[in-house]
Design an enzyme around this catalytic site. Structure first.
Site, PDB file in Angstrom:
ATOM      1  N   SER A   1       0.835  -1.183   0.000  1.00 39.05           N
ATOM      2  CA  SER A   1       0.000   0.000   0.000  1.00 39.05           C
ATOM      3  C   SER A   1       0.885   1.253   0.000  1.00 39.05           C
ATOM      4  O   SER A   1       1.660   1.450  -0.927  1.00 39.05           O
ATOM      5  CB  SER A   1      -0.963  -0.041   1.188  1.00 39.05           C
ATOM      6  OG  SER A   1      -1.995   0.895   1.040  1.00 39.05           O
TER       7      SER A   1
ATOM      8  N   ASP B   1      -9.792  -3.861  -5.298  1.00 42.27           N
ATOM      9  CA  ASP B   1      -9.183  -3.037  -4.249  1.00 42.27           C
ATOM     10  C   ASP B   1      -9.825  -1.650  -4.216  1.00 42.27           C
ATOM     11  O   ASP B   1      -9.881  -0.957  -5.227  1.00 42.27           O
ATOM     12  CB  ASP B   1      -7.678  -2.910  -4.523  1.00 42.27           C
ATOM     13  CG  ASP B   1      -6.906  -2.431  -3.306  1.00 42.27           C
ATOM     14  OD1 ASP B   1      -7.455  -1.641  -2.525  1.00 42.27           O
ATOM     15  OD2 ASP B   1      -5.755  -2.855  -3.150  1.00 42.27           O
TER      16      ASP B   1
ATOM     17  N   HIS C   1      -8.080  -5.028  -1.210  1.00 45.53           N
ATOM     18  CA  HIS C   1      -6.851  -4.499  -0.601  1.00 45.53           C
ATOM     19  C   HIS C   1      -6.225  -5.484   0.385  1.00 45.53           C
ATOM     20  O   HIS C   1      -5.009  -5.545   0.506  1.00 45.53           O
ATOM     21  CB  HIS C   1      -7.165  -3.178   0.108  1.00 45.53           C
ATOM     22  CG  HIS C   1      -5.962  -2.331   0.374  1.00 45.53           C
ATOM     23  ND1 HIS C   1      -5.178  -1.812  -0.634  1.00 45.53           N
ATOM     24  CD2 HIS C   1      -5.403  -1.909   1.537  1.00 45.53           C
ATOM     25  CE1 HIS C   1      -4.202  -1.098  -0.111  1.00 45.53           C
ATOM     26  NE2 HIS C   1      -4.309  -1.144   1.210  1.00 45.53           N
TER      27      HIS C   1
END
Length: 684
Positions: free
Chosen positions: A536, A621, A656
């Site tokens: 991320s 995501d 995610h």
């Protein structure tokens, strides 16, 4: 043997102009997940990855079985007591999802199953249940379910007396909700359907149609998000409005949920605060009066505006106050000093003291302390070589009881076989940056060790030394593992965060590079054996460091990486963008645009050598859209001048957080480890 050729994404130039600067994005077309050509390209990349790593398939499978073998499959959480019931989460052998259960008054009582997620998950490629909230009369539970992995939950309600799940379905929510004391009013948070910003608080009445739900609060400022919860004292329902730098709360008595909410303290840019309620006062954790590391203030519950706040625990330059836990007879503060946790216990009447911790590097944190009238503090403790323990500490007698230590199955693990270190690197500007290391005690410092450096370094999120059963598969094959506590986290206090964001963001990248150079200089490893990993915003870090120092690393793992900084931060329709301006800056302002352009990984890919790379993402995501890593990999393929491997692995069912089942997630870890071991020519 036929050489496998990677897919080459087509080039469709898209021109963008901002602040007199022209950018050409050749892969912008990948932004459309509804386009069959986009899906076809992602599938081609997946197929290339599978074929190119076919020789590691037996290793991946062996690693998966090894990772799985260390996990206690029929595991049970430490029960906690709340409102007449003991609550338990357990896993059953061979099953992917948890079972939530409770027992009335005593642990010897019959088990009442709230949810068996293995049953609920049937027929879904992805499943996540969250936000369990039980009414004060113990009859109703609200819960949220996501079967897509975009963190967009549908709230439902179950009757715990009859077992019936009501037909009520509340869409587009965070999954969290809270019951008022009347046991029929439920407050919940709804998301904007496009940006997924949590922006509305609604009130639902039990058995009523969702169409009659009342909008209680709408957050108009698109840099803020909202949430709703009940205080531990059960007296107040609170609405939180928060951005990176500013907070604001509203509250109403839980027993009168139809009354209007009142503002606790209206927002003042830069003023952050949160509070706990006890008897006739609120205890406020805040940065008021330039208390960078926060302090605790007190105010009467009928005088909540800022002019009434009085200091209770003063600000300290060397200690970050992170959280407070209030009990009937005790006040507990979670602190961070010199990068390490401390737990401070203050009886309302009597001498204060700290919980003793003797390790050089560890993580300690208060856990489930829902019960107000107790002298027991429950906390967790772990280090990189010490499995996580859940401990009950008697705050009166100062006796501790270890309720559970994480089991490592297989019979081979002993923490005595590993060494933990805390070392410091000197950053470019002279600042000392800590690292936490772990390795087998038979490892020698001779520059030949494979070394994996991990970091995150954003949002003030501190990456504390933690234990991992999976990591043992690397350590036992000779790897050294380290966490670089770079600026951008809060590892060394609030200023550590401030010095790694906005126009100081590059400190995060240079800190990481300096940590890597330090372990090379100290002969822990060498560039031929050095690997870096981040996900991320940590994936942004990975993208930045390979543009800046590509020859420092043999391999990179970038999970769901935030790499297309400019395009994302200029698109306020994308989830999270507007709320991120205080973290990265608003590129509609030329100063921030120019600074972002100077480090944005996608925009700074250039014709040079790049290390071996494994890049993962999820089609659904919601935090970092799949197209960021997809475009980045396409551009890297075009520009890199050497023959290193470059893989894009897209989970077409996940978001995610990756796969939802506990064993499916291990398959992703096995892929990453196989990538590293293959580069080190370790085949078993």
């Amino acid at each position: 043997m036929t050489k496998i050729e990677p897919p080459i994404a087509k080039i469709v130039p898209q021109v963008f102009e901002n602040h007199g600067n022209q950018r050409i994005d050749n892969y912008y077309w990948l932004n459309d997940r509804e386009n069959p050509e986009v899906i076809a390209y992602l599938n081609q990349e997946n197929e290339y990855y599978k074929q190119a790593t076919q020789h590691t398939k037996p290793l991946q499978e062996a690693l998966f079985e090894e990772l799985k073998s260390r996990i206690k499959e029929d595991d049970t959480s430490v029960p906690y007591f709340y409102n007449q019931y003991w609550y338990i989460t357990r896993y059953e052998k061979g099953k992917n999802y948890p079972v939530y259960a409770r027992k009335y008054l005593t642990l010897d009582a019959p088990e009442e199953i709230l949810f068996d997620c293995n049953v609920l998950a049937e027929g879904h490629n992805y499943f996540h249940l969250t936000g369990l909230n039980i009414s004060e009369d113990n009859q109703w539970v609200s819960f949220g379910i996501d079967t897509v992995s975009r963190r967009n939950y549908t709230i439902q309600i179950k009757n715990l007396t009859t077992g019936e799940i009501l037909p009520t379905k509340i869409e587009n929510t965070t999954g969290g909700a809270t019951w008022a004391s009347d046991n029929k009013t439920l407050f919940y948070t709804r998301k904007d359907s496009k940006t997924l910003r949590a922006d509305k608080i609604y009130k639902h009445k039990l058995h009523n149609d969702v169409s009659t739900d009342v909008l209680v609060y709408f957050e108009e400022d698109d840099t803020f998000s909202v949430g709703v919860y009940k205080t531990k004292s059960k007296k107040y329902i609170c609405i939180s409005s928060y951005s990176t730098l500013t907070s604001e709360y509203r509250l109403v008595l839980s027993k009168t949920p139809d009354e209007p909410f009142t503002i606790f303290q209206e927002r003042i840019r830069g003023l952050e605060y949160s509070f706990s309620h006890y008897e006739n006062n609120f205890y406020i954790l805040t940065n008021k009066d330039e208390a960078t590391n926060f302090k605790i203030m007190i105010t009467p519950e009928n005088q909540t505006s800022v002019e009434n706040w009085k200091d209770f625990v003063p600000h300290r330059e060397d200690t970050l106050l992170e959280d407070i836990d209030i009990f009937k007879n005790y006040f507990v503060i979670s602190e961070r000093n010199n990068g390490l946790h401390k737990i401070y216990i203050k009886p309302w009447e009597g001498e204060a003291y700290y919980l003793p911790f003797n390790s050089e590097t560890y993580t300690a944190y208060t856990t489930t302390n829902i019960d107000f009238d107790t002298e027991i503090l429950r906390y967790g403790y772990q280090s990189m070589a010490t499995p996580n323990s859940i401990i009950d500490f008697n705050m009166r007698t100062q006796e501790k009881t270890i309720l559970k230590e994480q089991e490592v199955l297989g019979g081979k693990f002993s923490k005595e076989n590993y060494i933990e270190e805390r070392i410091w690197a000197t950053a470019t500007d002279g600042i000392q940056v800590p690292m936490s290391l772990v390795y087998r005690k038979d490892v020698k410092k001779d520059s030949t060790n494979p070394f994996l450096m991990y970091a995150y370094g954003s949002y003030g999120h501190s990456t504390d030394p933690y234990f991992s059963t999976s990591r043992l598969s690397l350590l036992d094959r000779g790897f050294i593992f380290a966490i670089a506590h770079v600026r951008g986290g809060e590892d060394l206090g609030r200023q550590w965060y401030e010095d790694g964001k906005l126009l100081k963001k590059k400190n995060t990248f240079t800190d990481f590079i300096d940590c890597c150079k330090h372990v090379i200089n100290q002969k822990y490893t060498s560039p031929n054996h050095l690997y870096a990993e981040g996900g991320s915003a940590g994936g942004l870090l990975m993208g930045a460091i390979i543009n800046m120092t590509p020859n420092l690393f043999n391999g990179i793992i970038a999970q769901v990486p935030f790499v297309d900084v400019i395009n994302t931060m200029l698109d306020d329709t994308i989830p999270l963008t507007t709320g991120e301006y205080d973290e990265w800056g608003n590129p509609n302002d030329k100063e921030y645009y120019d600074y972002m352009m100077s480090y944005s990984p996608y925009d700074n890919v250039t014709a040079q050598e790049y290390p071996n790379m494994y890049v993962s993402t999820g089609l659904h995501d919601s935090q970092v859209q799949y197209w960021e890593p997809a475009k980045w990999v396409a551009k890297l393929r075009k520009f890199k001048t050497n023959a290193t491997v470059l893989y894009l692995d897209t989970d077409m069912d996940a978001g995610h957080g990756g796969a939802s089942g506990r064993f499916e997630a291990l398959k992703e870890v096995a892929k990453e480890y196989a990538f590293l071991l293959d580069l080190e020519k370790i085949t078993k």
